[in-house]
Write an enzyme that holds these catalytic residues in place. Sequence first.
Site, PDB file in Angstrom:
ATOM      1  CB  CYS A   1       6.376   8.102   4.065  1.00  0.00           C
ATOM      2  SG  CYS A   1       4.740   7.992   3.607  1.00  0.00           S
TER       3      CYS A   1
ATOM      4  CB  CYS B   1       2.174   4.237   2.986  1.00  0.00           C
ATOM      5  SG  CYS B   1       2.180   5.450   1.573  1.00  0.00           S
ATOM      6  CB  SER B   2       6.904   3.137   2.253  1.00  0.00           C
ATOM      7  OG  SER B   2       6.249   2.653   1.122  1.00  0.00           O
ATOM      8  CB  CYS B   3       5.554   8.929   0.260  1.00  0.00           C
ATOM      9  SG  CYS B   3       3.887   8.590   0.018  1.00  0.00           S
TER      10      CYS B   3
END
Length: 246
Positions: free
Chosen positions: A131, A134-136
């Site tokens: 991702c 961000c950090s999906c």
Amino acid sequence: MSDHHHDHDHDHDHDHGHKPAPMVDEVSDFEILEMAVRELAIEKGLFSAEDHRVWKEYVHTLGPLPAARLVAKAWLDPEYKKLCIEDGVEASKAVGVNWVTSPPTQFGTPSDYCNLRVLADTPTLKHVVVCTLCSCYPRPILGQSPEWYRTPNYRRRLVRWPRQVLAEFGLQLPPEVQVRVADSNQKTRYIVMPTRPEGTEGWTEDQLTEIVTRDCLIGVAVPKPGITSNAKRPVRKAIRPVHHDH
């Protein structure tokens, strides 16, 4: 750099009898922001403290087992594999994950109700997930993301030098294997279905599930008979760590 690192470690040798310092020993800016927003939302009646407690407990029950079982089922059942590739949300139901009703809210959340895609590897194609924004991450079926997945180091470099980054994870791919990087976002998230390894002929679904680790499902590792846990990632301490005074 190695000399500096050695000196840094040597300094800690004088801390006789002290327990190791925690990885994060102060509240981060993001934690302060989360607490402030949470308290404001409860005060405004958007949700209750009880809602937050229930959701937090639910999150701690999540792990990669459903996704691993999905892959194992697909290895054994060509029709189910086809469903996984065509409709990951529907295929998830067979491993106990309903993306609409499994979360305590009974209607998903903006971050966890998503269009799950299952990316099937082939002998000449390797998928890996990142991702970059961000950090999906598909938490209801894969649990919490590892720390390295959320770092700018991984997010920025994987899309530029995927083979080199995979090699750092210990995954050496021959030139004839194409690497395809899938970039997650709020609504579409991915798990990787690696190819079934040799040496697993006649295995049961439970046996196959054990070797499909979290890292295999992200795509930075491939399943192998006898390996049922993720390889430990080395962590190098900062030479000049930044400390905030506030």
